[in-house]
Design an enzyme around this catalytic site. Structure first.
Site, mmCIF file in Angstrom:
data_model
loop_
_atom_site.group_PDB
_atom_site.id
_atom_site.type_symbol
_atom_site.label_atom_id
_atom_site.label_comp_id
_atom_site.label_asym_id
_atom_site.label_seq_id
_atom_site.Cartn_x
_atom_site.Cartn_y
_atom_site.Cartn_z
ATOM 1 N N CYS A 140 25.543 62.093 52.499
ATOM 2 C CA CYS A 140 26.055 61.027 52.381
ATOM 3 C C CYS A 140 25.400 59.860 51.736
ATOM 4 O O CYS A 140 25.927 59.302 50.932
ATOM 5 C CB CYS A 140 26.729 60.440 53.751
ATOM 6 S SG CYS A 140 25.478 60.159 54.947
ATOM 7 N N HIS A 191 26.377 57.578 59.126
ATOM 8 C CA HIS A 191 27.132 58.032 57.973
ATOM 9 C C HIS A 191 27.544 57.081 56.963
ATOM 10 O O HIS A 191 27.875 55.800 57.710
ATOM 11 C CB HIS A 191 28.341 59.066 58.599
ATOM 12 C CG HIS A 191 28.932 59.730 57.611
ATOM 13 N ND1 HIS A 191 28.292 60.732 56.928
ATOM 14 C CD2 HIS A 191 30.184 59.522 57.053
ATOM 15 C CE1 HIS A 191 29.327 61.303 55.858
ATOM 16 N NE2 HIS A 191 30.486 60.597 56.131
ATOM 17 N N HIS A 208 33.176 60.075 50.644
ATOM 18 C CA HIS A 208 31.822 60.563 51.615
ATOM 19 C C HIS A 208 31.798 62.027 51.392
ATOM 20 O O HIS A 208 32.371 62.745 50.864
ATOM 21 C CB HIS A 208 32.135 59.886 53.154
ATOM 22 C CG HIS A 208 33.066 60.804 53.802
ATOM 23 N ND1 HIS A 208 32.967 61.487 54.932
ATOM 24 C CD2 HIS A 208 34.298 60.725 53.806
ATOM 25 C CE1 HIS A 208 33.960 61.954 55.255
ATOM 26 N NE2 HIS A 208 35.056 61.712 54.637
#
Length: 176
Positions: free
Chosen positions: A80, A131, A143
């Site tokens: 990510c 994340h 993402h």
């Protein structure tokens, strides 16, 4: 008008001291780095929300479906934070640090209600595991999903809302 003249003179002085082949990206593209906020100020006319969104979506099309790989930085597998590095570097010439832990300290904090395309959104997805994605408007963010690869998800999804931490605006839209 005075600010524009001073900015132009400072830009000229900075550029004239560098080789024509070494002009920093932020000068070529009309932005200025703010050291204290650790973010770029890019004139609004060059980075309107629609422009940011379209540039980010162009990059998404290049990465769409790329599998998730922790520590990965290429189209063979990406995580990510590396995806955010590539998207911002290739869409608006903004350099982000490599890790989510570093990216979460960039720019300025914004509430979920104030999100604009180009804002980073952060989640706590496990013990000591964060994340990151980039908001594109319409309740959606891009993402690198560990299960779906590079994808677009809904921020209002119960999972993402439960794990949401914060958002950061790294490309400030104020006129310098």
């Amino acid at each position: 008008m005075f600010k524009i003249i001073i900015s132009a003179l400072l830009g000229f002085a900075f550029i004239s001291s560098a080789s024509a082949f070494e002009i920093p990206k932020e000068i070529k593209h009309g932005g200025f780095f703010n050291q204290s906020a650790r973010s770029y100020y890019i004139p609004q006319e060059s980075l309107a929300d629609g422009s940011i969104k379209s540039r980010i979506l162009e990059q998404y099309n290049n990465w769409k479906g790329t599998r998730y790989h922790f520590g990965g930085t290429t189209r063979r597998g990406i995580d990510c934070s590396a995806l955010m590095q590539h998207i911002f570097s290739d869409s608006i010439n903004l350099s982000l640090p490599r890790t989510t832990g570093e990216q979460i300290h960039r720019g300025k904090s914004v509430s979920q209600q104030q999100l604009k395309p180009g804002d980073l959104v952060f989640f706590n997805t496990g013990p000591d595991h964060r994340h990151v994605g980039v908001y594109i408007g319409g309740d959606e963010f891009i993402h690198a999903s560990s299960s779906k690869g590079v994808t677009i998800s809904m921020l209002s999804n119960r999972y993402w809302q439960h794990h949401y931490i914060t958002a950061r605006r790294v490309a400030d839209r104020r006129i310098s």
